[in-house]
Design a protein around this motif. Structure first.
Motif, PDB file in Angstrom:
ATOM      1  N   TYR A   1     -18.279   8.599   6.058  1.00 51.73           N
ATOM      2  CA  TYR A   1     -16.716   9.184   5.885  1.00 51.73           C
ATOM      3  C   TYR A   1     -15.806   8.074   5.821  1.00 51.73           C
ATOM      4  O   TYR A   1     -16.106   6.980   5.863  1.00 51.73           O
ATOM      5  CB  TYR A   1     -16.472   9.835   7.219  1.00 51.73           C
ATOM      6  N   THR A   2     -14.564   8.269   5.016  1.00 51.28           N
ATOM      7  CA  THR A   2     -13.340   7.601   4.953  1.00 51.28           C
ATOM      8  C   THR A   2     -12.241   8.203   5.981  1.00 51.28           C
ATOM      9  O   THR A   2     -12.321   9.380   6.169  1.00 51.28           O
ATOM     10  CB  THR A   2     -13.015   7.563   3.591  1.00 51.28           C
ATOM     11  N   VAL A   3     -11.182   7.374   6.538  1.00 58.00           N
ATOM     12  CA  VAL A   3     -10.119   7.598   7.291  1.00 58.00           C
ATOM     13  C   VAL A   3      -9.182   8.513   6.390  1.00 58.00           C
ATOM     14  O   VAL A   3      -8.903   8.173   5.029  1.00 58.00           O
ATOM     15  CB  VAL A   3      -9.583   6.555   7.724  1.00 58.00           C
ATOM     16  N   ALA A   4      -8.775   9.681   6.972  1.00 58.25           N
ATOM     17  CA  ALA A   4      -8.127  10.573   5.992  1.00 58.25           C
ATOM     18  C   ALA A   4      -6.596   9.947   5.841  1.00 58.25           C
ATOM     19  O   ALA A   4      -6.110   9.339   6.837  1.00 58.25           O
ATOM     20  CB  ALA A   4      -7.826  11.757   6.818  1.00 58.25           C
ATOM     21  N   GLY A   5      -6.238  10.084   4.590  1.00 58.07           N
ATOM     22  CA  GLY A   5      -4.660   9.437   4.264  1.00 58.07           C
ATOM     23  C   GLY A   5      -4.646   7.967   4.618  1.00 58.07           C
ATOM     24  O   GLY A   5      -3.573   7.390   5.142  1.00 58.07           O
TER      25      GLY A   5
ATOM     26  N   THR B   1       0.761  -1.322   0.026  1.00 54.09           N
ATOM     27  CA  THR B   1      -0.029   0.063  -0.135  1.00 54.09           C
ATOM     28  C   THR B   1       0.899   1.382  -0.012  1.00 54.09           C
ATOM     29  O   THR B   1       1.914   1.412   0.710  1.00 54.09           O
ATOM     30  CB  THR B   1      -0.811   0.195   1.428  1.00 54.09           C
ATOM     31  N   LEU B   2       0.769   2.099  -1.073  1.00 51.24           N
ATOM     32  CA  LEU B   2       1.592   3.313  -0.952  1.00 51.24           C
ATOM     33  C   LEU B   2       0.330   4.466  -0.827  1.00 51.24           C
ATOM     34  O   LEU B   2      -0.747   4.584  -1.500  1.00 51.24           O
ATOM     35  CB  LEU B   2       2.087   3.538  -2.267  1.00 51.24           C
ATOM     36  N   ALA B   3       0.874   5.614   0.051  1.00 49.22           N
ATOM     37  CA  ALA B   3      -0.018   6.553   0.434  1.00 49.22           C
ATOM     38  C   ALA B   3       0.618   7.679   0.469  1.00 49.22           C
ATOM     39  O   ALA B   3       2.071   7.722   0.686  1.00 49.22           O
ATOM     40  CB  ALA B   3      -0.719   6.414   1.715  1.00 49.22           C
ATOM     41  N   ALA B   4       0.171   9.013   0.221  1.00 55.32           N
ATOM     42  CA  ALA B   4       1.045  10.295   0.184  1.00 55.32           C
ATOM     43  C   ALA B   4       1.062  10.440   1.903  1.00 55.32           C
ATOM     44  O   ALA B   4       0.258  10.314   2.367  1.00 55.32           O
ATOM     45  CB  ALA B   4       0.343  11.435  -0.166  1.00 55.32           C
ATOM     46  N   ALA B   5       2.083  10.914   2.372  1.00 52.68           N
ATOM     47  CA  ALA B   5       2.400  11.058   3.620  1.00 52.68           C
ATOM     48  C   ALA B   5       1.898  12.436   4.392  1.00 52.68           C
ATOM     49  O   ALA B   5       1.935  13.364   3.395  1.00 52.68           O
ATOM     50  CB  ALA B   5       4.124  11.269   4.002  1.00 52.68           C
ATOM     51  N   LEU B   6       1.072  12.469   5.384  1.00 51.54           N
ATOM     52  CA  LEU B   6       0.618  13.569   5.844  1.00 51.54           C
ATOM     53  C   LEU B   6       0.963  13.809   6.992  1.00 51.54           C
ATOM     54  O   LEU B   6       1.074  13.013   8.077  1.00 51.54           O
ATOM     55  CB  LEU B   6      -1.100  13.252   5.914  1.00 51.54           C
ATOM     56  N   SER B   7       1.190  15.196   7.385  1.00 60.23           N
ATOM     57  CA  SER B   7       1.572  15.707   8.553  1.00 60.23           C
ATOM     58  C   SER B   7       0.208  15.884   9.521  1.00 60.23           C
ATOM     59  O   SER B   7      -0.734  15.538   8.962  1.00 60.23           O
ATOM     60  CB  SER B   7       2.464  17.128   8.519  1.00 60.23           C
ATOM     61  N   LEU B   8       0.289  15.990  10.724  1.00 57.46           N
ATOM     62  CA  LEU B   8      -0.495  16.373  11.688  1.00 57.46           C
ATOM     63  C   LEU B   8      -1.482  17.484  11.027  1.00 57.46           C
ATOM     64  O   LEU B   8      -2.529  17.473  10.936  1.00 57.46           O
ATOM     65  CB  LEU B   8      -0.266  16.473  12.984  1.00 57.46           C
ATOM     66  N   GLN B   9      -0.744  18.650  10.690  1.00 54.67           N
ATOM     67  CA  GLN B   9      -1.625  19.513   9.899  1.00 54.67           C
ATOM     68  C   GLN B   9      -2.089  19.347   8.941  1.00 54.67           C
ATOM     69  O   GLN B   9      -3.244  19.940   8.332  1.00 54.67           O
ATOM     70  CB  GLN B   9      -0.493  20.856   9.791  1.00 54.67           C
ATOM     71  N   ASP B  10      -1.613  18.490   7.965  1.00 52.38           N
ATOM     72  CA  ASP B  10      -2.259  18.017   6.765  1.00 52.38           C
ATOM     73  C   ASP B  10      -3.562  17.403   7.029  1.00 52.38           C
ATOM     74  O   ASP B  10      -4.691  17.470   6.519  1.00 52.38           O
ATOM     75  CB  ASP B  10      -1.319  17.192   5.881  1.00 52.38           C
ATOM     76  N   MET B  11      -3.436  16.484   8.015  1.00 47.73           N
ATOM     77  CA  MET B  11      -4.661  15.682   8.453  1.00 47.73           C
ATOM     78  C   MET B  11      -5.978  16.420   8.940  1.00 47.73           C
ATOM     79  O   MET B  11      -7.259  16.346   8.456  1.00 47.73           O
ATOM     80  CB  MET B  11      -4.312  14.521   9.391  1.00 47.73           C
ATOM     81  N   ILE B  12      -5.303  17.581   9.773  1.00 47.45           N
ATOM     82  CA  ILE B  12      -6.375  18.484  10.419  1.00 47.45           C
ATOM     83  C   ILE B  12      -7.278  19.400   9.244  1.00 47.45           C
ATOM     84  O   ILE B  12      -8.368  19.392   9.274  1.00 47.45           O
ATOM     85  CB  ILE B  12      -5.792  19.357  11.286  1.00 47.45           C
TER      86      ILE B  12
END
Length: 201
Positions: A140-144, A40-51
């Motif tokens: 809803y889906t889970v972010a990232g 599984t490959l996903a774009a890395a998200l910081s906490l700020q990105d997820m928020i």
């Protein structure tokens, strides 16, 4: 007598070789009724990105999980009883759509799985960063992928902590692709960190 003993020994050796080969084939071959991806490959998200990407940030308890077919793929619909909403419209319950699931109502049960996919099991407490998905209605889906799902458990001192395991995911960032890691943080400080970012938005 020696011939009979030798013949018996040869038959036992042949039987062992054949059974070992069958056993190896059975172990190496994936079950015919299970579909899964290798990585599984996903774009890395910081906490700020997820928020910023999340429509809802909530803390709650999974009360039910049921697999359904959507456009030829199995997904799991997890119902979460919300105890606290940090972002988005507050509601008592919400439904989170998770990739993969099990259809046990067939003659031969079928399952679909994705390495590192977020999972919610009944009875589990979680800190969730969620994105609205129009194709799933009001769900809803889970972010990232699974980056936005933290399990809430207690440490050895009985204090609540958030725990997230991304070791089965490859994360793509500005510096290339790296393997995800496991994190454990005190719930109280993690919540304050999220609230701090939300104030500055």
């Amino acid at each position: 007598m020696k011939k009979i003993t030798l013949a018996s020994c040869l038959l036992i050796v042949i039987a062992l070789l054949v059974s070992a080969r069958w056993g190896t084939k059975a172990d190496d071959a994936p079950p015919a009724n299970t579909l899964s991806t290798d990585t599984t490959l996903a774009a890395a998200l910081s906490l700020q990105d997820m928020i910023s990407q999340s429509d809802v940030i909530a803390i709650g308890n999974c009360v039910n999980a049921q697999s359904v077919w959507v456009d030829g793929s199995l997904v799991t619909m997890a119902t979460v009883s919300v105890s606290e909403t940090l972002k988005g419209a507050g509601s008592e319950t919400l439904t989170v759509v998770l990739p993969g699931g099990i259809d046990a109502n067939r003659k031969i049960p079928v399952s679909m799985s994705y390495p590192g996919a977020p999972r919610l099991t009944p009875g589990e407490n979680a800190f969730l960063f969620l994105t609205a998905e129009p194709e799933f209605g009001n769900n809803y889906t889970v972010a990232g992928f699974s980056q936005g799902k933290f399990s809430i458990v207690k440490d050895e001192d009985g204090e609540p902590v958030v725990s997230r395991d991304l070791s089965e995911i490859s994360l793509r960032g500005d510096n290339g692709v790296r393997r995800g890691q496991s994190n454990v943080l005190p719930l109280s400080s993690f919540k304050e960190q999220v609230k701090g970012y939300l104030k500055n938005q």
